[in-house]
Each structure stands twice: as C-alpha cells, then as structure tokens.
Design a protein around this motif. Structure first.
Motif, PDB file in Angstrom:
ATOM      1  N   TYR A 190       0.796  -1.223   0.000  1.00 20.61           N
ATOM      2  CA  TYR A 190       0.000   0.000   0.000  1.00 20.61           C
ATOM      3  C   TYR A 190       0.832   1.278   0.000  1.00 20.61           C
ATOM      4  N   LEU A 191       2.097   1.164   0.374  1.00 24.79           N
ATOM      5  CA  LEU A 191       2.940   2.354   0.450  1.00 24.79           C
ATOM      6  C   LEU A 191       3.312   2.851  -0.935  1.00 24.79           C
ATOM      7  N   GLN A 192       3.373   4.138  -1.040  1.00 26.69           N
ATOM      8  CA  GLN A 192       3.868   4.763  -2.251  1.00 26.69           C
ATOM      9  C   GLN A 192       5.152   5.482  -1.880  1.00 26.69           C
ATOM     10  N   PRO A 193       6.054   5.649  -2.839  1.00 28.70           N
ATOM     11  CA  PRO A 193       7.294   6.351  -2.506  1.00 28.70           C
ATOM     12  C   PRO A 193       6.989   7.745  -1.949  1.00 28.70           C
ATOM     13  N   ASP A 194       7.662   8.066  -0.859  1.00 29.35           N
ATOM     14  CA  ASP A 194       7.465   9.380  -0.245  1.00 29.35           C
ATOM     15  C   ASP A 194       8.235  10.430  -1.023  1.00 29.35           C
ATOM     16  N   PRO A 195       7.596  11.550  -1.321  1.00 22.59           N
ATOM     17  CA  PRO A 195       8.372  12.633  -1.930  1.00 22.59           C
ATOM     18  C   PRO A 195       9.301  13.224  -0.867  1.00 22.59           C
ATOM     19  N   PRO A 196      10.477  13.678  -1.262  1.00 24.74           N
ATOM     20  CA  PRO A 196      11.396  14.265  -0.282  1.00 24.74           C
ATOM     21  C   PRO A 196      10.905  15.650   0.151  1.00 24.74           C
ATOM     22  N   VAL A 197      10.251  15.697   1.287  1.00 23.04           N
ATOM     23  CA  VAL A 197       9.626  16.947   1.733  1.00 23.04           C
ATOM     24  C   VAL A 197      10.481  17.746   2.713  1.00 23.04           C
ATOM     25  N   TYR A 198      11.529  17.146   3.257  1.00 22.89           N
ATOM     26  CA  TYR A 198      12.321  17.829   4.281  1.00 22.89           C
ATOM     27  C   TYR A 198      12.813  19.196   3.809  1.00 22.89           C
ATOM     28  N   ASP A 199      13.275  19.278   2.577  1.00 25.77           N
ATOM     29  CA  ASP A 199      13.781  20.541   2.050  1.00 25.77           C
ATOM     30  C   ASP A 199      12.678  21.517   1.659  1.00 25.77           C
ATOM     31  N   ARG A 200      11.424  21.116   1.810  1.00 28.75           N
ATOM     32  CA  ARG A 200      10.301  21.998   1.471  1.00 28.75           C
ATOM     33  C   ARG A 200       9.472  22.402   2.685  1.00 28.75           C
ATOM     34  N   LEU A 201       9.903  22.015   3.881  1.00 23.40           N
ATOM     35  CA  LEU A 201       9.118  22.305   5.084  1.00 23.40           C
ATOM     36  C   LEU A 201       8.882  23.791   5.290  1.00 23.40           C
ATOM     37  N   GLN A 202       9.797  24.628   4.854  1.00 19.30           N
ATOM     38  CA  GLN A 202       9.631  26.077   5.024  1.00 19.30           C
ATOM     39  C   GLN A 202       8.439  26.613   4.226  1.00 19.30           C
ATOM     40  N   GLU A 203       7.900  25.809   3.316  1.00 21.00           N
ATOM     41  CA  GLU A 203       6.732  26.230   2.536  1.00 21.00           C
ATOM     42  C   GLU A 203       5.433  26.106   3.327  1.00 21.00           C
ATOM     43  N   GLY A 254      15.077  19.272  13.480  1.00 19.19           N
ATOM     44  CA  GLY A 254      15.255  19.840  12.146  1.00 19.19           C
ATOM     45  C   GLY A 254      13.939  20.222  11.500  1.00 19.19           C
ATOM     46  N   THR A 255      12.928  19.404  11.717  1.00 17.14           N
ATOM     47  CA  THR A 255      11.600  19.682  11.159  1.00 17.14           C
ATOM     48  C   THR A 255      11.029  20.963  11.759  1.00 17.14           C
ATOM     49  N   SER A 256      11.073  21.075  13.072  1.00 15.93           N
ATOM     50  CA  SER A 256      10.496  22.266  13.712  1.00 15.93           C
ATOM     51  C   SER A 256      11.278  23.522  13.337  1.00 15.93           C
ATOM     52  N   ALA A 257      12.575  23.394  13.126  1.00 17.73           N
ATOM     53  CA  ALA A 257      13.382  24.561  12.743  1.00 17.73           C
ATOM     54  C   ALA A 257      13.058  25.037  11.333  1.00 17.73           C
ATOM     55  N   ARG A 258      12.595  24.150  10.481  1.00 23.56           N
ATOM     56  CA  ARG A 258      12.316  24.519   9.091  1.00 23.56           C
ATOM     57  C   ARG A 258      10.892  25.031   8.862  1.00 23.56           C
ATOM     58  N   ILE A 259       9.968  24.660   9.740  1.00 25.74           N
ATOM     59  CA  ILE A 259       8.583  25.125   9.576  1.00 25.74           C
ATOM     60  C   ILE A 259       8.466  26.496  10.234  1.00 25.74           C
ATOM     61  N   PRO A 260       8.041  27.508   9.488  1.00 21.78           N
ATOM     62  CA  PRO A 260       7.941  28.850  10.074  1.00 21.78           C
ATOM     63  C   PRO A 260       7.061  28.881  11.320  1.00 21.78           C
ATOM     64  N   ASP A 261       7.562  29.527  12.364  1.00 22.27           N
ATOM     65  CA  ASP A 261       6.823  29.725  13.612  1.00 22.27           C
ATOM     66  C   ASP A 261       6.352  28.425  14.259  1.00 22.27           C
ATOM     67  N   CYS A 262       7.032  27.341  13.997  1.00 26.99           N
ATOM     68  CA  CYS A 262       6.656  26.047  14.580  1.00 26.99           C
ATOM     69  C   CYS A 262       7.022  26.026  16.056  1.00 26.99           C
ATOM     70  N   GLU A 263       6.124  25.494  16.846  1.00 27.47           N
ATOM     71  CA  GLU A 263       6.398  25.293  18.265  1.00 27.47           C
ATOM     72  C   GLU A 263       7.062  23.928  18.440  1.00 27.47           C
ATOM     73  N   PHE A 264       8.076  23.876  19.268  1.00 25.82           N
ATOM     74  CA  PHE A 264       8.777  22.624  19.546  1.00 25.82           C
ATOM     75  C   PHE A 264       8.567  22.264  21.010  1.00 25.82           C
ATOM     76  N   VAL A 265       8.130  21.034  21.279  1.00 28.01           N
ATOM     77  CA  VAL A 265       7.906  20.581  22.644  1.00 28.01           C
ATOM     78  C   VAL A 265       8.829  19.394  22.907  1.00 28.01           C
ATOM     79  N   TRP A 266       9.769  19.590  23.818  1.00 24.75           N
ATOM     80  CA  TRP A 266      10.711  18.559  24.250  1.00 24.75           C
ATOM     81  C   TRP A 266      10.109  17.874  25.450  1.00 24.75           C
ATOM     82  N   MET A 267       9.970  16.563  25.422  1.00 26.94           N
ATOM     83  CA  MET A 267       9.300  15.823  26.482  1.00 26.94           C
ATOM     84  C   MET A 267      10.315  15.003  27.279  1.00 26.94           C
TER      85      MET A 267
END
Length: 145
Positions: free
Chosen positions: A68-81, A104-117
């Motif tokens: 059922y899986l489809q290849p994932d598009p490489p989205v890491y470099d587009r998170l800022q969008e 890395g994900t939270s740093a690339r998404i504008p105004d993303c909140e990061f919660v360290w647990m």
C-alpha cells in the motif's frame, strides 16, 4: 501536530545492521521478534503492558504495508513552505536520530512550536498522555475558527 515524526528527505544515516535485523524478522513474519525489536529500539523509557500491546497490535500491519505504500516525496527541504501553524513533539529518550528529525523539522517550519518531552521515548501518547492531550487542545484552541 507532529509526534516523533519521520520526514522523507531527512538525511538519515545508513543503519545496515538494524535494517538487516528488521528485514529477517519481517521476512519470517515474526510478530514476537518484531515486538522485542520495537521495545529495544523505541521503548527506552521501559517496557510495560501498554507499550507491548501497542506494538503487538501494530506489527501485523507491517508485513503487508509495502503493498500500500507509495514512494514518499522528499519533503524535508520543502518544510519552510508550510504556512499552517504547527507543533512538533519529541521525547528525550526517543532514538537520537528521531530527535534530530524532530528538531530539524520544527526549525524549518515557520513559527513552529517545539515541545521537548523529558523522560519520553517513541510512545508519547502512552508515556505522557496528559501532556500530549493538553498540547493538542491548547494548539487547536489557539487556531480554532
């Protein structure tokens, strides 16, 4: 809301020994072996009945997911969008690579909140259900209507 995310395109290091162990267990359709594998890799905060039950319920789906899986598009470099509000949560006991992905994900998404647990591994909804619930409700309440 991203809990302990994996993000396609993140520069994931090669883990041939880990991949080989998983591949053997999956090829043998070894549910209990994969539960133990999951406990070793993702349950650094400890093994309890809830974590074992969650893994035991999830493992059978892993055998046929390739169908059922489809290849994932490489989205890491587009998170800022991303223009939507976002929050990323990860535990300090999760695998170090997953903590790196989350940071890395939270740093690339504008105004993303990061919660360290603190004290949480790859099972945040089992380890800290109130924190996860409160964060979701607070986050949803901040951006409702």
């Amino acid at each position: 809301m991203l809990l302990c995310p994996g993000v396609p395109g993140f520069p994931w290091p090669e883990e041939p020994e880990l991949d080989a162990r998983y591949d053997v267990l999956a090829a043998e359709r070894d549910v209990e072996g994969l539960v133990q594998f999951g406990l070793r890799e993702w349950a650094a905060a400890g093994s309890d009945n809830a974590v074992v039950a969650q893994l035991r319920a999830a493992v059978p789906a892993w055998f046929d997911q390739g169908e059922y899986l489809q290849p994932d598009p490489p989205v890491y470099d587009r998170l800022q969008e991303i223009q939507a509000p976002a929050v990323v949560m990860v535990g300090d006991k999760d695998r170090p690579i997953l903590a790196a992905v989350a940071g890395g994900t939270s740093a690339r998404i504008p105004d993303c909140e990061f919660v360290w647990m603190p004290g949480v591994d790859h099972f945040p909804s089992l380890r800290e259900p109130q924190l996860v619930t409160d964060t979701i409700l607070r986050f949803a309440g901040n951006y409702a209507g």
